[in-house]
Design an enzyme around this catalytic site. Structure first.
Site, short mmCIF file in Angstrom:
data_model
loop_
_atom_site.label_atom_id
_atom_site.label_comp_id
_atom_site.label_asym_id
_atom_site.label_seq_id
_atom_site.Cartn_x
_atom_site.Cartn_y
_atom_site.Cartn_z
N ALA A 197 42.61 63.37 17.41
CA ALA A 197 44.04 63.71 17.32
C ALA A 197 44.52 63.74 15.86
CB ALA A 197 44.86 62.70 18.13
N CYS B 2 65.03 42.35 33.26
CA CYS B 2 65.34 41.20 34.11
C CYS B 2 65.78 41.71 35.48
CB CYS B 2 66.44 40.35 33.49
SG CYS B 2 67.00 39.03 34.59
N ASN C 265 42.35 67.10 22.78
CA ASN C 265 41.74 65.85 23.22
C ASN C 265 40.36 65.71 22.57
OD1 ASN C 265 42.48 63.65 25.07
ND2 ASN C 265 40.56 64.13 26.13
N LEU C 266 39.91 64.46 22.47
CA LEU C 266 38.62 64.21 21.84
C LEU C 266 37.51 64.99 22.52
CD1 LEU C 266 37.41 62.49 19.56
CD2 LEU C 266 37.02 60.68 21.24
N CYS D 232 66.82 35.44 30.03
CA CYS D 232 67.47 36.76 30.00
C CYS D 232 68.72 36.69 29.14
CB CYS D 232 67.83 37.20 31.42
SG CYS D 232 68.85 38.70 31.44
N HIS E 175 56.16 55.37 30.80
CA HIS E 175 55.54 54.16 31.36
C HIS E 175 56.11 52.88 30.77
CE1 HIS E 175 51.70 56.55 32.77
NE2 HIS E 175 52.75 56.74 33.53
N TYR F 280 50.23 41.03 28.14
CA TYR F 280 51.20 41.87 27.43
C TYR F 280 51.70 41.20 26.15
CZ TYR F 280 50.91 45.20 31.17
OH TYR F 280 50.41 46.14 32.05
N SER G 183 43.64 61.38 29.49
CA SER G 183 42.49 61.72 30.33
C SER G 183 42.89 62.59 31.53
CB SER G 183 41.82 60.44 30.83
OG SER G 183 42.73 59.71 31.62
P1 OAD Z 1 42.96 57.14 28.98
O1 OAD Z 1 42.26 55.98 28.36
O2 OAD Z 1 42.76 57.39 30.42
O3 OAD Z 1 42.51 58.46 28.23
C1 OAD Z 1 42.51 58.56 26.83
C2 OAD Z 1 42.03 59.94 26.45
O4 OAD Z 1 42.12 60.05 25.04
C3 OAD Z 1 40.59 60.26 26.84
O5 OAD Z 1 40.52 61.53 27.47
C4 OAD Z 1 39.84 60.27 25.50
O6 OAD Z 1 38.80 61.23 25.46
C5 OAD Z 1 40.95 60.66 24.55
N1 OAD Z 1 40.76 60.17 23.17
C6 OAD Z 1 40.19 59.04 22.75
N2 OAD Z 1 40.23 58.94 21.42
C7 OAD Z 1 40.86 60.06 20.97
C8 OAD Z 1 41.20 60.57 19.68
N3 OAD Z 1 40.92 59.89 18.57
N4 OAD Z 1 41.82 61.76 19.60
C9 OAD Z 1 42.13 62.46 20.74
N5 OAD Z 1 41.83 62.05 21.97
C10 OAD Z 1 41.21 60.85 22.10
O7 OAD Z 1 44.50 56.99 28.62
P2 OAD Z 1 45.76 57.74 29.25
O8 OAD Z 1 45.42 59.10 29.70
O9 OAD Z 1 46.87 57.57 28.28
O10 OAD Z 1 49.36 53.75 32.72
O11 OAD Z 1 46.06 56.84 30.51
C11 OAD Z 1 47.16 57.16 31.32
C12 OAD Z 1 47.76 55.91 31.91
O12 OAD Z 1 46.77 55.16 32.59
C13 OAD Z 1 48.33 54.94 30.93
O13 OAD Z 1 49.62 55.27 30.49
C14 OAD Z 1 48.35 53.67 31.70
C15 OAD Z 1 46.96 53.77 32.25
O14 OAD Z 1 46.62 52.99 33.27
C16 OAD Z 1 50.09 52.67 33.03
O15 OAD Z 1 49.97 51.62 32.46
C17 OAD Z 1 51.04 52.91 34.16
#
Ligand code: OAD
Length: 233
Positions: free
Chosen positions: A220, A117, A202-203, A136, A109, A56, A178
């Site tokens: 996007a 802390c 979405n892409l 902290c 998230h 991180y 996703s």
């Molecule tokens: P993902 O990586 O699962 O999905 C990203 C999505 O964005 C995919 O469907 C891609 O096709 C799309 N994508 C990629 N590039 C793009 C672009 N230029 N324009 C539009 N769309 C695009 O990420 P999240 O869905 O955000 O949680 O993942 C959800 C959660 O899973 C995150 O918040 C995180 C992760 O584990 C935690 O950390 C709790």
């Protein structure tokens, strides 16, 4: 947009991809070289806090090298100009929405730029490395502060506020996610249940595309400014 007053927007990693921040579910199934369960669970943190902090700290350091893209800018424009209710719920832990100017924003998230802390229960802004020796600012305990990130197995933030907004929404729009992680993946069905129109940007079609009335495919940075211009007329 006829009949639309209350809007809920959900964003995911895809909205920040064109700023240079990697998405989670790339084809190799790794996130920046790590399995998610090795860096994004409370168990991983208990087992190897140094690795989790390193991970991180690197993500936080990367934030200063990237900028909001036209998708973030367009959502900030929507926030500034939309006269009805708006809630932008992001799953992203980066700060690109607020740097673009979005205010009606909820980080479900958590945020890279905050620490939590468990000893004091306090949360505070954080820049630079946190590491295992962080102090902290509220209780001065050493090594207890962790990134204010919702890990797998933990409760996302703001669910009451999100549920209330979904119940009032006339339009729900999902951008760059996703649809693989709950509860966010279920918001489209909640919104539909309460009568909202639903749109996916979405892409490519996502896991959850079938639940949306309309799904538009493309980057996007192009789709979001076009949609915001449509909404603002
Ligand atoms: P993902 O990586 O699962 O999905 C990203 C999505 O964005 C995919 O469907 C891609 O096709 C799309 N994508 C990629 N590039 C793009 C672009 N230029 N324009 C539009 N769309 C695009 O990420 P999240 O869905 O955000 O949680 O993942 C959800 C959660 O899973 C995150 O918040 C995180 C992760 O584990 C935690 O950390 C709790």
């Amino acid at each position: 947009m006829a009949g639309v007053r209350n809007i809920v927007v959900l964003t995911g990693a895809g909205v920040s991809a064109e700023s240079g921040l990697p998405t989670f579910r790339a084809s190799d199934g790794l996130w920046e070289g790590h399995h998610v369960e090795d860096v994004a669970t409370p168990e991983a943190y208990a087992r190897d806090p140094a690795l989790v902090h390193q991970f991180y700290d690197a993500r936080r350091a990367r934030l200063v090298e990237v900028q909001p893209n036209p998708a973030h800018d367009a959502l900030a424009r929507l926030d500034a100009e939309w006269p009805g209710e708006l809630l932008l719920v992001t799953q992203n832990v980066d700060d690109l929405h607020e740097r673009a100017g979005s205010r009606r924003l909820l980080h479900m998230h958590g945020e890279l730029t905050r620490g939590w802390c468990p000893a004091s229960g306090g949360r505070c802004g954080w820049s630079g490395d946190m590491g295992q020796g962080a102090v902290c600012p509220a209780c001065a305990s050493v090594g207890r502060v962790r990134p204010d990130i919702v890990w797998f197995g933990e409760m996302p933030y703001g669910m009451d506020r999100i549920d209330a907004a979904l119940a009032r929404a006339d339009l729900f729009v999902s951008i760059g996610t996703s649809g693989a992680v709950y509860p966010a993946a279920g918001f489209v069905r909640t919104a539909r249940y309460h009568g909202a129109q639903t749109l996916e940007l979405n892409l490519e079609p996502s896991h959850g595309s079938v639940f949306f009335e309309e799904s538009r495919a493309g980057p996007a940075s192009e789709l979001v400014p076009r949609w915001v211009a449509e909404v603002l007329g």
